[in-house]
Scaffold this motif. Structure first.
Motif, PDB file in Angstrom:
ATOM      1  N   SER A  25       0.409  -0.792  -0.277  1.00  6.15           N
ATOM      2  CA  SER A  25      -0.033  -0.231   0.394  1.00  6.15           C
ATOM      3  C   SER A  25       0.852   1.265   0.442  1.00  6.15           C
ATOM      4  O   SER A  25       2.226   1.299   0.622  1.00  6.15           O
ATOM      5  N   ASN A  26       0.359   2.445   0.223  1.00 11.35           N
ATOM      6  CA  ASN A  26       0.937   3.663  -0.197  1.00 11.35           C
ATOM      7  C   ASN A  26       1.077   3.859   0.897  1.00 11.35           C
ATOM      8  O   ASN A  26       2.338   5.072   1.540  1.00 11.35           O
ATOM      9  N   LYS A  27       0.636   3.720   1.966  1.00 13.48           N
ATOM     10  CA  LYS A  27       1.395   4.209   3.245  1.00 13.48           C
ATOM     11  C   LYS A  27       2.036   3.301   3.973  1.00 13.48           C
ATOM     12  O   LYS A  27       2.552   3.808   4.416  1.00 13.48           O
ATOM     13  N   THR A  28       2.287   2.408   3.994  1.00 11.87           N
ATOM     14  CA  THR A  28       3.536   1.880   3.699  1.00 11.87           C
ATOM     15  C   THR A  28       4.673   1.443   2.890  1.00 11.87           C
ATOM     16  O   THR A  28       5.729   1.982   3.304  1.00 11.87           O
ATOM     17  N   ARG A  29       4.394   2.123   2.040  1.00  6.18           N
ATOM     18  CA  ARG A  29       5.795   2.446   1.209  1.00  6.18           C
ATOM     19  C   ARG A  29       6.573   3.971   2.045  1.00  6.18           C
ATOM     20  O   ARG A  29       7.105   4.144   1.781  1.00  6.18           O
ATOM     21  N   PHE A  30       4.966   4.670   1.811  1.00  5.75           N
ATOM     22  CA  PHE A  30       5.420   6.544   2.736  1.00  5.75           C
ATOM     23  C   PHE A  30       6.108   6.183   3.652  1.00  5.75           C
ATOM     24  O   PHE A  30       7.559   7.099   4.100  1.00  5.75           O
ATOM     25  N   ARG A  31       5.109   5.460   4.166  1.00  8.51           N
ATOM     26  CA  ARG A  31       6.351   5.169   5.928  1.00  8.51           C
ATOM     27  C   ARG A  31       6.986   4.218   5.956  1.00  8.51           C
ATOM     28  O   ARG A  31       8.697   5.214   6.742  1.00  8.51           O
ATOM     29  N   THR A  32       7.926   3.507   5.203  1.00 10.90           N
ATOM     30  CA  THR A  32       9.185   2.997   4.966  1.00 10.90           C
ATOM     31  C   THR A  32      10.171   3.997   4.521  1.00 10.90           C
ATOM     32  O   THR A  32      11.046   4.151   4.657  1.00 10.90           O
ATOM     33  N   TRP A  33      10.178   4.975   3.245  1.00 11.01           N
ATOM     34  CA  TRP A  33      10.773   6.200   3.145  1.00 11.01           C
ATOM     35  C   TRP A  33      10.703   7.594   4.532  1.00 11.01           C
ATOM     36  O   TRP A  33      12.203   7.675   4.428  1.00 11.01           O
ATOM     37  N   ARG A  34       9.997   7.151   5.121  1.00 16.27           N
ATOM     38  CA  ARG A  34       9.838   8.224   6.860  1.00 16.27           C
ATOM     39  C   ARG A  34      10.929   7.292   7.407  1.00 16.27           C
ATOM     40  O   ARG A  34      11.844   7.788   8.083  1.00 16.27           O
ATOM     41  N   GLN A  35      10.624   6.093   7.384  1.00 15.99           N
ATOM     42  CA  GLN A  35      11.401   5.362   8.361  1.00 15.99           C
ATOM     43  C   GLN A  35      13.338   5.453   7.641  1.00 15.99           C
ATOM     44  O   GLN A  35      13.995   5.253   8.510  1.00 15.99           O
ATOM     45  N   LEU A  36      12.783   4.802   6.763  1.00 12.03           N
ATOM     46  CA  LEU A  36      14.920   5.448   6.064  1.00 12.03           C
ATOM     47  C   LEU A  36      15.437   6.819   6.355  1.00 12.03           C
ATOM     48  O   LEU A  36      16.211   6.529   6.886  1.00 12.03           O
ATOM     49  N   TRP A  37      14.668   7.816   6.072  1.00 14.88           N
ATOM     50  CA  TRP A  37      14.687   9.184   6.914  1.00 14.88           C
ATOM     51  C   TRP A  37      15.471   9.507   8.048  1.00 14.88           C
ATOM     52  O   TRP A  37      16.449   9.539   8.421  1.00 14.88           O
ATOM     53  N   VAL A  38      14.844   8.852   8.698  1.00 12.67           N
ATOM     54  CA  VAL A  38      14.780   8.713  11.165  1.00 12.67           C
ATOM     55  C   VAL A  38      16.314   7.736  10.376  1.00 12.67           C
ATOM     56  O   VAL A  38      16.875   8.097  11.057  1.00 12.67           O
ATOM     57  N   TRP A  39      16.550   6.989  10.218  1.00  8.90           N
ATOM     58  CA  TRP A  39      17.786   5.670   9.770  1.00  8.90           C
ATOM     59  C   TRP A  39      19.386   6.980   9.443  1.00  8.90           C
ATOM     60  O   TRP A  39      19.919   6.846   9.950  1.00  8.90           O
TER      61      TRP A  39
END
Length: 481
Positions: A25-39
């Motif tokens: 889903s878009n929700k999972t995809r874009f949340r994962t992007w945000r998590q990657l930016w946090v890391w």
């Protein structure tokens, strides 16, 4: 517009499990992007870059996107024609202390490719236990029917007997190879990490003032945070699309297995020897009320065909990449990767449902054997006559003549096979009249099928399923439609 006003893939809306549909889903995809930016921010801060604590705190507080976040990103993408930068902008609005450092030193593929590798890993972790469960259930079925004689078929013509359980081991063995292939694909997955615009890490070398050790440590830290054992040592702007091809090829091979199993069940349903589950109120045909169509197996063959063909897309996409990257991989991967996993998930749900409720009809199987066994038993009759002193050539000729006469009765008159009655009336075979019924026992025609079945399950299956013991269950997958 509602969901009824626009096209949706039936893989997600009609067939797949909620967990697999949500993964892509878009929700999972874009949340994962945000998590990657946090890391990325955490690793850069740990290595000495001036990133305030408040920036990371705000980012972590807004990992989940709100409807307003989606709206902001959609509007920004219309302006910028760039989805990653649109989401950098949207994230920066809700985490203003981090607005200046989000995506620092990264390229778009830092988000998109690393996220895709996370999805590949998680997708395999969803399907592997389901496949192990299918194998477990089918193995139980095989052992339960290890002694039940059934006609074998070669060229789809009646052949030497096997057993219902032994035939199931052929399906299981193919599924074990699928389990091996998918497990291997999961174990081989690495992470792209922080590699920069063309894979040279030049941008990170710049922000760390030429410190190569810090650049390498950044790569390692982010890979560790993402839970991967290693990062690919070299990449271009993207990780090699050969990775996608390897994963999808394993799933495509499973799709072919589903077609194979589904085809066998459909043929056995036509001869009324075995059927897939058929529910109490299920309708087989809108016109022919008596029908019990093998709709689950037909769906399995249909979707298996789709999955088996996706490996061609993945291989073509890999081979079409030029130098450090071209964007002709993007659109097709947005379709093929989710489709491969959704279809694999759907097929496992169908397969689980089918093998959990396979219906066997021993009386029909026995009748089919009775129709064909007289011809197959003739070699036993010849050998026994020779043992009692008759000429093999004479016995063979008598059997040949009687077999052709009986065959004519079956094919031209539509009557039952009367070969045994003819043999019992032929004086030549009088020495074995009293042994014919024993020589005709179907269990004497199955060879080592029962022993092979037990040995295969005890040795091969149990060993392969040992790592999955904690997830094996008797629960039956419900089908949406």
């Amino acid at each position: 517009m509602s969901n009824n006003d626009i096209y949706q893939t039936p893989l997600a809306s009609r067939y797949a499990s909620p967990e697999m549909a949500q993964l892509f889903s878009n929700k999972t995809r874009f949340r994962t992007w945000r998590q990657l930016w946090v890391w990325l921010a955490k690793a850069e801060k740990q290595l000495g870059l001036p990133i305030p604590d408040e920036a990371i705190t705000q980012m972590e507080a807004h990992l989940d996107l709100t409807p307003e976040d989606f709206k902001v990103a959609e509007e920004e993408e219309k302006r910028r024609r760039h989805d990653v930068m649109a989401h950098v902008h949207a994230f920066g609005q809700v985490a203003p202390a981090a607005a200046g450092i989000i995506h620092w030193g990264a390229t778009s593929c830092y988000c998109t490719d690393n996220a895709d590798l996370i999805f590949l890993r998680r997708g395999l972790e969803i399907v592997l236990p389901k496949l192990a469960n299918v194998i477990h259930k089918l193995s139980t079925f095989a052992v339960a029917h290890k002694d039940l004689p059934a006609l074998g078929y070669t060229h789809y013509q009646p052949a030497q007997l096997t057993t219902v359980g032994k035939r199931a081991t052929l399906w299981i063995q193919d599924l074990l190879w699928d389990l091996r292939n998918l497990t291997r694909a999961h174990g081989d997955l690495g992470f792209r990490g922080a590699k920069g615009t063309t894979g040279t890490q030049a941008s990170f070398l710049a922000i760390f003032s030429g410190d190569h050790d810090k650049v390498e440590e950044l790569d390692r830290l982010i890979t560790e945070m993402a839970g991967f054992e290693y990062a690919y040592p070299v990449t271009s702007q993207t990780y090699s699309r050969k990775v996608d091809a390897d994963v999808i090829s394993a799933m495509s091979s499973f799709g072919a297995t589903c077609q194979r199993i589904g085809g066998d069940i459909r043929h056995l349903a036509a001869t009324k020897e075995m059927e897939e589950p058929f529910e109490k109120d299920q309708i087989g045909s809108s016109a022919m009320a008596y029908k019990r169509n093998p709709m689950r197996s037909e769906r399995m063959c249909s979707l298996g065909r789709h999955l088996a063909n996706l490996c061609k897309d993945a291989l073509d996409t890999y081979s079409a990449q030029w130098f450090e990257r071209t964007l002709d991989d993007s659109a097709i991967r947005r379709i093929d990767i989710p489709h491969a996993f959704l279809t694999t998930d759907v097929l496992l749900r169908i397969l689980d449902n089918v093998v959990s409720g396979l219906v066997v009809y021993p009386a029909v199987i026995a009748r089919r054997i009775r129709e064909e066994l007289p011809f197959m038993a003739t070699e036993n009759f010849i050998m026994r006559m020779v043992a009692l002193g008759a000429s093999r050539q004479d016995a063979h000729e008598r059997i040949r003549v009687l077999s052709h006469e009986a065959s004519a009765v079956v094919k031209q008159q539509g009557r039952d096979n009367d070969l045994i009655d003819r043999i019992k009336k032929d004086e030549f075979f009088k020495p074995i009249w009293g042994e014919i019924d024993v020589l005709m026992d179907p269990k004497t025609f199955v060879g080592r099928a029962p022993e092979q079945t037990v040995r295969f399950v005890e040795r091969e299956v149990k060993t392969a399923l040992a790592p999955w013991a904690s997830v094996l269950s008797g629960e039956v997958s419900e089908l949406n439609v």
